[in-house]
Design a protein around this motif. Structure first.
Motif, PDB file in Angstrom:
ATOM      1  N   PHE A 129       3.640   0.680   2.597  1.00  0.00           N
ATOM      2  CA  PHE A 129       3.543  -0.291   3.687  1.00  0.00           C
ATOM      3  C   PHE A 129       3.074  -1.629   3.125  1.00  0.00           C
ATOM      4  N   ILE A 130       3.532  -2.701   3.741  1.00  0.00           N
ATOM      5  CA  ILE A 130       2.958  -4.013   3.447  1.00  0.00           C
ATOM      6  C   ILE A 130       1.963  -4.335   4.550  1.00  0.00           C
ATOM      7  N   THR A 131       0.910  -5.072   4.181  1.00  0.00           N
ATOM      8  CA  THR A 131      -0.193  -5.310   5.114  1.00  0.00           C
ATOM      9  C   THR A 131      -0.439  -6.792   5.305  1.00  0.00           C
ATOM     10  N   ASP A 132      -1.104  -7.135   6.398  1.00  0.00           N
ATOM     11  CA  ASP A 132      -1.463  -8.527   6.647  1.00  0.00           C
ATOM     12  C   ASP A 132      -2.808  -8.834   6.010  1.00  0.00           C
ATOM     13  N   ASN A 133      -3.366 -10.013   6.295  1.00  0.00           N
ATOM     14  CA  ASN A 133      -4.634 -10.436   5.682  1.00  0.00           C
ATOM     15  C   ASN A 133      -5.796  -9.503   6.024  1.00  0.00           C
ATOM     16  N   ASP A 134      -5.713  -8.866   7.174  1.00  0.00           N
ATOM     17  CA  ASP A 134      -6.791  -7.979   7.611  1.00  0.00           C
ATOM     18  C   ASP A 134      -6.570  -6.538   7.170  1.00  0.00           C
ATOM     19  N   GLY A 135      -5.489  -6.288   6.425  1.00  0.00           N
ATOM     20  CA  GLY A 135      -5.211  -4.933   5.960  1.00  0.00           C
ATOM     21  C   GLY A 135      -4.414  -4.100   6.929  1.00  0.00           C
ATOM     22  N   ALA A 136      -4.016  -4.679   8.056  1.00  0.00           N
ATOM     23  CA  ALA A 136      -3.212  -3.948   9.035  1.00  0.00           C
ATOM     24  C   ALA A 136      -1.770  -3.832   8.533  1.00  0.00           C
ATOM     25  N   GLU A 137      -1.161  -2.688   8.769  1.00  0.00           N
ATOM     26  CA  GLU A 137       0.189  -2.448   8.289  1.00  0.00           C
ATOM     27  C   GLU A 137       1.215  -3.252   9.095  1.00  0.00           C
ATOM     28  N   ILE A 138       2.112  -3.918   8.369  1.00  0.00           N
ATOM     29  CA  ILE A 138       3.152  -4.740   8.999  1.00  0.00           C
ATOM     30  C   ILE A 138       4.454  -3.965   9.110  1.00  0.00           C
ATOM     31  N   ARG A 164       0.839  -1.181   0.000  1.00  0.00           N
ATOM     32  CA  ARG A 164       0.000   0.000   0.000  1.00  0.00           C
ATOM     33  C   ARG A 164       0.889   1.250   0.000  1.00  0.00           C
ATOM     34  N   GLY A 165       0.950   1.922  -1.169  1.00  0.00           N
ATOM     35  CA  GLY A 165       1.715   3.153  -1.284  1.00  0.00           C
ATOM     36  C   GLY A 165       0.870   4.217  -1.939  1.00  0.00           C
ATOM     37  N   GLY A 166       1.440   5.407  -2.108  1.00  0.00           N
ATOM     38  CA  GLY A 166       0.700   6.450  -2.791  1.00  0.00           C
ATOM     39  C   GLY A 166       0.379   6.046  -4.215  1.00  0.00           C
ATOM     40  N   VAL A 167       1.301   5.296  -4.828  1.00  0.00           N
ATOM     41  CA  VAL A 167       1.124   4.786  -6.191  1.00  0.00           C
ATOM     42  C   VAL A 167       1.464   3.292  -6.168  1.00  0.00           C
ATOM     43  N   SER A 168       0.664   2.460  -6.804  1.00  0.00           N
ATOM     44  CA  SER A 168       0.918   1.017  -6.849  1.00  0.00           C
ATOM     45  C   SER A 168       2.059   0.708  -7.809  1.00  0.00           C
ATOM     46  N   LEU A 169       2.613  -0.511  -7.688  1.00  0.00           N
ATOM     47  CA  LEU A 169       3.648  -0.915  -8.636  1.00  0.00           C
ATOM     48  C   LEU A 169       3.090  -1.024 -10.045  1.00  0.00           C
ATOM     49  N   GLY A 170       1.809  -1.376 -10.155  1.00  0.00           N
ATOM     50  CA  GLY A 170       1.179  -1.474 -11.464  1.00  0.00           C
ATOM     51  C   GLY A 170       1.155  -0.152 -12.205  1.00  0.00           C
ATOM     52  N   GLU A 171       1.195   0.937 -11.463  1.00  0.00           N
ATOM     53  CA  GLU A 171       1.203   2.275 -12.075  1.00  0.00           C
ATOM     54  C   GLU A 171       2.606   2.882 -12.083  1.00  0.00           C
TER      55      GLU A 171
END
Length: 454
Positions: free
Chosen positions: A53-62, A36-43
């Motif tokens: 940030f990277i997130t867990d299954n529940d969307g919480a930041e790791i 989860r960043g301001g811009v995705s890698l796809g863009e």
């Protein structure tokens, strides 16, 4: 070797950062599944890093990370790749890897990233093996040598020799395709001379490879001698620290002690052995047997003699066992009144290279290290273009033997087709060095020695 693979590519444990690597079609989208960043890698264009940030299954930041992706074929593996740089530490990196696995990647096998680079044609097998040479380099010279091999220096020399053998094979094939037009004697002489020249090039390459192997693996040096002559003291003098136990009692060392130093850019794998004599108890007997085995397996033996005492029967017995091996002699304890001189040593071991040393004052220690490097390599300087493996050296040796056999058979009047079969086997040996004729067993042998993540 298909599908998405993932692994932690940095060393396990606490560090500034840890790098989690993903390779295979869909790597970018997989990382976007929990990045989860301001811009995705796809863009994001390839090779541009994004903070997020990277997130867990529940969307919480790791963890806060940097993420980047690579478009095929401009990546390490030659296929689509993505990398995540998270904070160092076992938990953050492990959680990041777990997320990659949960979203469809599998755990990479040892060396699988480099193996994919080979399979995708980005590097050949010799270059792939040089990657491990870079990882395991113990000196600047070893590192430079492996880097040159990664750039293709060894591969280029092997390919050049293979091209010469191919041209000679074509010349021989001409006599089989047009049997009514026998190859004239002069042309056959040219053929054999061509084989001789190519054989010399293989011999030169092999000589450089054998000396270059020391850059990669180090020179295994066995410090041998009867008890209480100063073997452990010499080990400590080499290391410049008290690694081996030193006492006035003979037979203190009962086991093998091994350490590595670097001298003139060459790693020296020093092996301090038990004193070789008629053992007095079972423990010493085991130590002596291990010492003899270490001496036998070493690239060079350093025979340590106590110059302050007359040569003993144990000394004479050891001198006999050293004949025909690569060895040097260290005449120790020059700081004490001498009972043995260099001439005495040469009488019982003709042609021996002797250095007078003192492990107390340091006299002759540097000169002895110089002698070890030169004696084991057999040359005055290492060929820094070749950081070779034992496998590559074996293939070169087989290729040389086969070329020599081809010349001998032709000179003896053997049929050309028989000689060409032998020449074809020589080319197969060269092909296995760069991976042209690499089967699954060879691939497994090469890449299983890599770490996971490389």
């Amino acid at each position: 070797m298909n599908g998405l693979i993932a692994a932690i590519s940095t060393a396990w444990g606490e560090s500034g950062i840890s790098v989690v690597r993903v390779s295979g079609k869909g790597s970018r989208d997989l990382v976007d599944g929990f990045f989860r960043g301001g811009v995705s890698l796809g863009e994001t264009p390839p090779r541009f890093m994004r903070n997020g940030f990277i997130t867990d299954n529940d969307g919480a930041e790791i963890d806060e990370v940097l993420a980047v992706w690579f478009r095929e074929p401009k990546s390490y593996t030659g296929e689509e790749m993505a990398e995540i740089q998270c904070h160092g530490g076992t938990v953050a990196a492990r959680r990041c890897l777990e997320r990659c696995i949960s979203l469809g990647a599998r755990m990479a096998l040892p060396g699988e990233f480099t193996r994919r680079a080979f399979m995708n044609g980005r590097i050949d097998l010799a270059q792939a093996e040089s990657v491990l040479g870079i990882i395991r380099a113990r000196s600047d010279r070893s590192l430079r040598s492996a880097a040159k091999c990664l750039q293709g220096s060894l591969s280029a020399r092997v390919k050049k020799i293979d091209e010469e053998l191919l041209e000679l094979s074509a010349l021989g094939e001409a006599s089989l395709d047009y049997p009514e037009e026998d190859i004239p004697t002069l042309e056959m002489d040219f053929f054999i001379k061509g084989l001789s020249k190519t054989g010399e090039k293989i011999r030169t390459l092999l000589s450089s490879a054998r000396s270059g192997r020391f850059l990669r693996e180090g020179v295994r040096v066995a410090i041998a001698g009867r008890p209480n002559v100063g073997k452990s003291s010499l080990m400590n003098a080499f290391l410049q620290e008290s690694r081996s136990i030193v006492t006035s009692l003979p037979g203190t060392t009962r086991d093998i002690i091994e350490e590595v130093i670097t001298h003139k850019g060459i790693p020296l794998r020093l092996v301090d052995t038990a004193g070789i004599r008629l053992p007095k108890d079972p423990a010493e007997q085991e130590g002596v047997e291990r010492a003899r085995e270490a001496v036998q397996k070493s690239d060079i033996r350093v025979w340590v003699i106590d110059g302050s005492e007359p040569l003993s029967d144990d000394d004479l017995a050891l001198s006999t066992s050293l004949q025909g091996t690569c060895h040097v002699v260290a005449l120790n304890k020059s700081d004490l009144p001498q009972a043995v001189n260099v001439t005495d040593i040469i009488k019982i071991l003709p042609g021996a290279d002797v250095r007078v040393i003192s492990t107390v004052s340091g006299e002759g220690i540097e000169s002895l290290k110089d002698l070890i490097v030169l004696s084991s390599a057999g040359i005055t300087s290492m060929d820094e273009d070749l950081n070779t493996t034992e496998r590559q050296i074996t293939e070169m040796s087989m290729a040389l033997d086969l070329v020599i056999n081809t010349m001998d058979s032709l000179t003896a009047g053997a049929p050309v087709d028989t000689a060409l079969e032998t020449l074809s086997e020589a080319r197969s040996c060269l092909g296995r060095i760069i991976g042209v004729d690499a089967d699954e067993s060879l691939m497994e042998k090469v890449f299983s020695s890599f770490c996971i993540g490389k």
